[in-house]
Design an enzyme around this catalytic site. Structure first.
Site, PDB file in Angstrom:
ATOM      1  N   HIS A  56       0.872  -1.171   0.000  1.00  0.00           N
ATOM      2  CA  HIS A  56       0.000   0.000   0.000  1.00  0.00           C
ATOM      3  C   HIS A  56       0.909   1.220   0.000  1.00  0.00           C
ATOM      4  O   HIS A  56       2.010   1.171   0.568  1.00  0.00           O
ATOM      5  CB  HIS A  56      -0.830   0.093   1.280  1.00  0.00           C
ATOM      6  CG  HIS A  56      -1.767  -1.053   1.526  1.00  0.00           C
ATOM      7  ND1 HIS A  56      -1.408  -2.192   2.183  1.00  0.00           N
ATOM      8  CD2 HIS A  56      -3.086  -1.192   1.233  1.00  0.00           C
ATOM      9  CE1 HIS A  56      -2.447  -2.995   2.271  1.00  0.00           C
ATOM     10  NE2 HIS A  56      -3.479  -2.426   1.699  1.00  0.00           N
ATOM     11  N   ASP A  59       2.322   1.703   3.368  1.00  0.00           N
ATOM     12  CA  ASP A  59       3.246   0.680   3.903  1.00  0.00           C
ATOM     13  C   ASP A  59       4.666   1.146   3.625  1.00  0.00           C
ATOM     14  O   ASP A  59       5.599   0.862   4.370  1.00  0.00           O
ATOM     15  CB  ASP A  59       3.100  -0.672   3.192  1.00  0.00           C
ATOM     16  CG  ASP A  59       1.733  -1.303   3.371  1.00  0.00           C
ATOM     17  OD1 ASP A  59       1.030  -0.925   4.315  1.00  0.00           O
ATOM     18  OD2 ASP A  59       1.383  -2.170   2.544  1.00  0.00           O
ATOM     19  N   MET A  90       2.586  -5.557  -7.761  1.00  0.00           N
ATOM     20  CA  MET A  90       1.260  -5.017  -7.431  1.00  0.00           C
ATOM     21  C   MET A  90       1.393  -3.923  -6.381  1.00  0.00           C
ATOM     22  O   MET A  90       2.215  -4.017  -5.474  1.00  0.00           O
ATOM     23  CB  MET A  90       0.357  -6.146  -6.915  1.00  0.00           C
ATOM     24  CG  MET A  90      -1.048  -5.736  -6.523  1.00  0.00           C
ATOM     25  SD  MET A  90      -1.211  -5.164  -4.803  1.00  0.00           S
ATOM     26  CE  MET A  90      -1.962  -6.596  -4.027  1.00  0.00           C
ATOM     27  N   GLU A 183     -11.092  -5.948  -5.399  1.00  0.00           N
ATOM     28  CA  GLU A 183     -11.131  -6.989  -4.370  1.00  0.00           C
ATOM     29  C   GLU A 183     -12.378  -6.820  -3.503  1.00  0.00           C
ATOM     30  O   GLU A 183     -12.547  -5.798  -2.838  1.00  0.00           O
ATOM     31  CB  GLU A 183      -9.868  -6.875  -3.511  1.00  0.00           C
ATOM     32  CG  GLU A 183      -9.804  -7.888  -2.388  1.00  0.00           C
ATOM     33  CD  GLU A 183      -8.492  -7.813  -1.610  1.00  0.00           C
ATOM     34  OE1 GLU A 183      -7.514  -7.206  -2.102  1.00  0.00           O
ATOM     35  OE2 GLU A 183      -8.449  -8.363  -0.504  1.00  0.00           O
ATOM     36  N   LYS A 185     -15.025  -7.850  -0.384  1.00  0.00           N
ATOM     37  CA  LYS A 185     -15.068  -8.416   0.975  1.00  0.00           C
ATOM     38  C   LYS A 185     -16.460  -8.111   1.532  1.00  0.00           C
ATOM     39  O   LYS A 185     -16.950  -6.996   1.370  1.00  0.00           O
ATOM     40  CB  LYS A 185     -13.981  -7.771   1.835  1.00  0.00           C
ATOM     41  CG  LYS A 185     -13.786  -8.431   3.196  1.00  0.00           C
ATOM     42  CD  LYS A 185     -12.601  -7.824   3.944  1.00  0.00           C
ATOM     43  CE  LYS A 185     -12.339  -8.558   5.242  1.00  0.00           C
ATOM     44  NZ  LYS A 185     -11.239  -7.965   6.018  1.00  0.00           N
ATOM     45  N   GLU A 219     -10.206 -13.032  -2.916  1.00  0.00           N
ATOM     46  CA  GLU A 219      -9.454 -13.520  -1.749  1.00  0.00           C
ATOM     47  C   GLU A 219     -10.202 -14.667  -1.080  1.00  0.00           C
ATOM     48  O   GLU A 219     -11.400 -14.550  -0.792  1.00  0.00           O
ATOM     49  CB  GLU A 219      -9.224 -12.386  -0.748  1.00  0.00           C
ATOM     50  CG  GLU A 219      -8.558 -12.895   0.536  1.00  0.00           C
ATOM     51  CD  GLU A 219      -8.088 -11.796   1.462  1.00  0.00           C
ATOM     52  OE1 GLU A 219      -7.527 -10.799   0.969  1.00  0.00           O
ATOM     53  OE2 GLU A 219      -8.281 -11.957   2.680  1.00  0.00           O
ATOM     54  N   HIS A 222     -12.215 -13.876   2.094  1.00  0.00           N
ATOM     55  CA  HIS A 222     -13.386 -13.010   1.935  1.00  0.00           C
ATOM     56  C   HIS A 222     -14.602 -13.792   1.455  1.00  0.00           C
ATOM     57  O   HIS A 222     -15.716 -13.560   1.921  1.00  0.00           O
ATOM     58  CB  HIS A 222     -13.064 -11.868   0.962  1.00  0.00           C
ATOM     59  CG  HIS A 222     -11.970 -10.975   1.457  1.00  0.00           C
ATOM     60  ND1 HIS A 222     -11.492  -9.924   0.726  1.00  0.00           N
ATOM     61  CD2 HIS A 222     -11.246 -10.976   2.606  1.00  0.00           C
ATOM     62  CE1 HIS A 222     -10.536  -9.312   1.406  1.00  0.00           C
ATOM     63  NE2 HIS A 222     -10.363  -9.938   2.541  1.00  0.00           N
ATOM     64  N   ASP A 247      -5.622 -13.274  -4.023  1.00  0.00           N
ATOM     65  CA  ASP A 247      -5.148 -13.221  -2.637  1.00  0.00           C
ATOM     66  C   ASP A 247      -5.398 -14.576  -1.990  1.00  0.00           C
ATOM     67  O   ASP A 247      -6.547 -14.961  -1.735  1.00  0.00           O
ATOM     68  CB  ASP A 247      -5.885 -12.124  -1.861  1.00  0.00           C
ATOM     69  CG  ASP A 247      -5.261 -10.743  -2.063  1.00  0.00           C
ATOM     70  OD1 ASP A 247      -4.310 -10.627  -2.869  1.00  0.00           O
ATOM     71  OD2 ASP A 247      -5.720  -9.787  -1.411  1.00  0.00           O
ATOM     72  N   ASP A 257     -12.259 -12.200  10.478  1.00  0.00           N
ATOM     73  CA  ASP A 257     -11.261 -12.179   9.398  1.00  0.00           C
ATOM     74  C   ASP A 257      -9.935 -12.744   9.916  1.00  0.00           C
ATOM     75  O   ASP A 257      -9.200 -12.072  10.627  1.00  0.00           O
ATOM     76  CB  ASP A 257     -11.105 -10.705   8.993  1.00  0.00           C
ATOM     77  CG  ASP A 257     -10.212 -10.516   7.800  1.00  0.00           C
ATOM     78  OD1 ASP A 257      -9.932 -11.508   7.107  1.00  0.00           O
ATOM     79  OD2 ASP A 257      -9.810  -9.369   7.568  1.00  0.00           O
ATOM     80  N   ASP A 259      -7.199 -14.469   8.163  1.00  0.00           N
ATOM     81  CA  ASP A 259      -5.953 -14.303   7.388  1.00  0.00           C
ATOM     82  C   ASP A 259      -4.885 -15.341   7.726  1.00  0.00           C
ATOM     83  O   ASP A 259      -3.708 -15.012   7.907  1.00  0.00           O
ATOM     84  CB  ASP A 259      -5.364 -12.896   7.615  1.00  0.00           C
ATOM     85  CG  ASP A 259      -6.092 -11.835   6.810  1.00  0.00           C
ATOM     86  OD1 ASP A 259      -6.747 -12.185   5.811  1.00  0.00           O
ATOM     87  OD2 ASP A 259      -6.002 -10.652   7.175  1.00  0.00           O
ATOM     88  N   ASP A 289      -2.037 -13.079   0.963  1.00  0.00           N
ATOM     89  CA  ASP A 289      -2.511 -11.970   1.795  1.00  0.00           C
ATOM     90  C   ASP A 289      -2.922 -12.551   3.149  1.00  0.00           C
ATOM     91  O   ASP A 289      -4.104 -12.776   3.421  1.00  0.00           O
ATOM     92  CB  ASP A 289      -3.688 -11.257   1.125  1.00  0.00           C
ATOM     93  CG  ASP A 289      -4.055  -9.981   1.868  1.00  0.00           C
ATOM     94  OD1 ASP A 289      -3.301  -9.597   2.781  1.00  0.00           O
ATOM     95  OD2 ASP A 289      -5.091  -9.380   1.558  1.00  0.00           O
TER      96      ASP A 289
END
Ligand code: GCO
Ligand code: MN
Ligand code: MN
Length: 389
Positions: A56, A59, A90, A183, A185, A219, A222, A247, A257, A259, A289
């Site tokens: 991002h 980030d 990406m 994406e 969710k 993803e 999601h 993802d 969530d 992950d 992800d």
């Protein structure tokens, strides 16, 4: 024989800075791992054998960084990429962390917030392209509601379209070679999020001014949060040439969530997903992800990252085994056998075919009396996965 599940560049395994950089905090507890710089995370990823790193905007460059700070961070990051040979295929925009996005970005009721979000995205696109990104992901973390008293959902969809159209034109205007991947969710952090599944996104894309520039980034977690079969959503994207990115992670149905590491919860679903991607020769990045358990230190983060890639490669081998297993293939052949009698009545519509189909006499009882052997097929699949075949 010692099996080699070493990740190689051709596998295109990538991780976000925010995945291996996750410090283990959650709504109930603070960081358990110290924060690492972007370049240190690149070296960590090189160490475990990843192909690329995604990010991002924030980030990499904190939202309040000065231009000289940004310059130094970019130079350090580029050096780490050059030192390690990692790529940054990406990039994306953080449109959820800062309080300005508390009620959404492109769907905020405030015109200032909506336009700030578009401005922030243009800058994130510039940054992504500078680092070599070819795919730009849109995850609308705050695009939704807790109460539908607050926003009109049709207006929200229209606002999202307006933003996407603006940003597609921006990319074209700059002459960037960049595609967008949306994406979906269903919820978290918002109570409900718009365009909640990959299927919603695929329908939305067709309403854009430049649908050819826009695909999806489905993803696993999601779609599982929505109680859906992930492979079926991915198949729909493959069918229309819209699987631009993916993802990979894992997630128990009906939970928050999570992950988790790829394959950590449901190996069988992961197997069918890998098989689908490999059978249809998906060419994009395989982006993990996900993040390590809160119990881990950075050795555990490496175990997590290696585990994601290794599980993928093991399942890929299992898919080849499935595709070459004589008993399984014989069953599949039988199930999918061509039926000569149907040649004259099926396929593209013609008045003759229609007439023969209307007149055809089907032996309903005989057709339904036949067992399909799916029990056997599924057990053989399990035995491949359990390693006894
Ligand atoms: C989530 C999302 C994010 C996005 C990321 C890139 O559940 O938080 O999956 O990790 O993928 O923001 O757009
Ligand atoms: Mn997610
Ligand atoms: Mn994601």
């Amino acid at each position: 024989m010692v099996k080699n599940y070493e990740p190689k560049p051709e596998h295109k395994f990538t991780f976000g800075l925010w995945t291996v950089g996750n410090t283990g905090s959650d709504p109930f507890g603070t960081d358990v791992r110290e924060r690492k710089s972007p370049q240190d995370l690149v070296y960590l990823l090189a160490d475990v054998g990843a192909y690329g790193v995604n990010f991002h905007d924030n980030d990499l460059i904190p939202i309040d960084a000065t231009s000289s700070e940004a310059k130094k961070i970019k130079a350090d990051f580029k050096k780490a990429l050059a030192d390690t040979g990692l790529v940054a295929p990406m990039a994306t925009t953080n449109l959820f962390y800062d309080p300005i996005f508390k009620d959404g970005a492109y769907t905020s009721n405030s015109a200032k917030v909506r336009n700030y979000a578009i401005q922030k995205t243009m800058k994130a696109i510039d940054l992504g392209v500078e680092m070599g990104a070819e795919i730009f992901v849109f995850w609308g973390g705050r695009e939704g509601t807790e109460t539908d008293a607050a926003k009109d959902p049709v207006t929200s969809i229209r606002r999202t379209r307006e933003a996407m159209n603006f940003l597609c034109e921006y990319v074209l205007d700059q002459g960037y070679d960049l595609k967008f991947a949306l994406e979906a969710k269903p919820n978290e952090p918002r109570g409900d999020m718009y365009n909640a599944t990959t299927g919603h996104m695929l329908a939305f894309i067709e309403t854009l001014d430049h649908p050819e520039m826009v695909g999806v980034n489905p993803e696993v977690a999601h779609e599982h949060m929505a109680g859906l079969n992930f492979s079926h959503g991915v198949a729909q994207a493959i069918d229309v040439g819209k699987l631009f990115h993916i993802d990979l992670n894992d997630q128990a149905f009906g939970r928050y969530d999570q992950d988790f590491r790829f394959g950590a919860v449901n190996l069988k679903r992961a197997f069918f997903l890998v098989k689908l991607l490999e059978d249809y020769e998906y060419q994009g990045s395989k982006h993990f992800d996900a993040h390590a358990y809160r119990t881990e230190d950075y050795e555990g983060v490496k175990d997590f990252a290696r585990g994601c890639m290794r599980t993928y490669l093991i399942l890929k081998e299992k898919a080849t085994q499935f595709n070459t297993d004589m008993e399984i293939q014989a069953l599949l052949k039988e199930i999918n056998r061509d039926d000569k009698a149907m040649g004259d009545v099926s396929g593209k519509y013609t008045p003759e075919k229609m007439k023969s189909l209307k007149d055809f006499s089907f032996d309903r009882k005989a057709i339904s009396a036949k067992g399909l052997k799916y029990e056997k097929l599924d057990q053989l699949t399990n035995e491949i996965l359990l390693g006894v075949r």
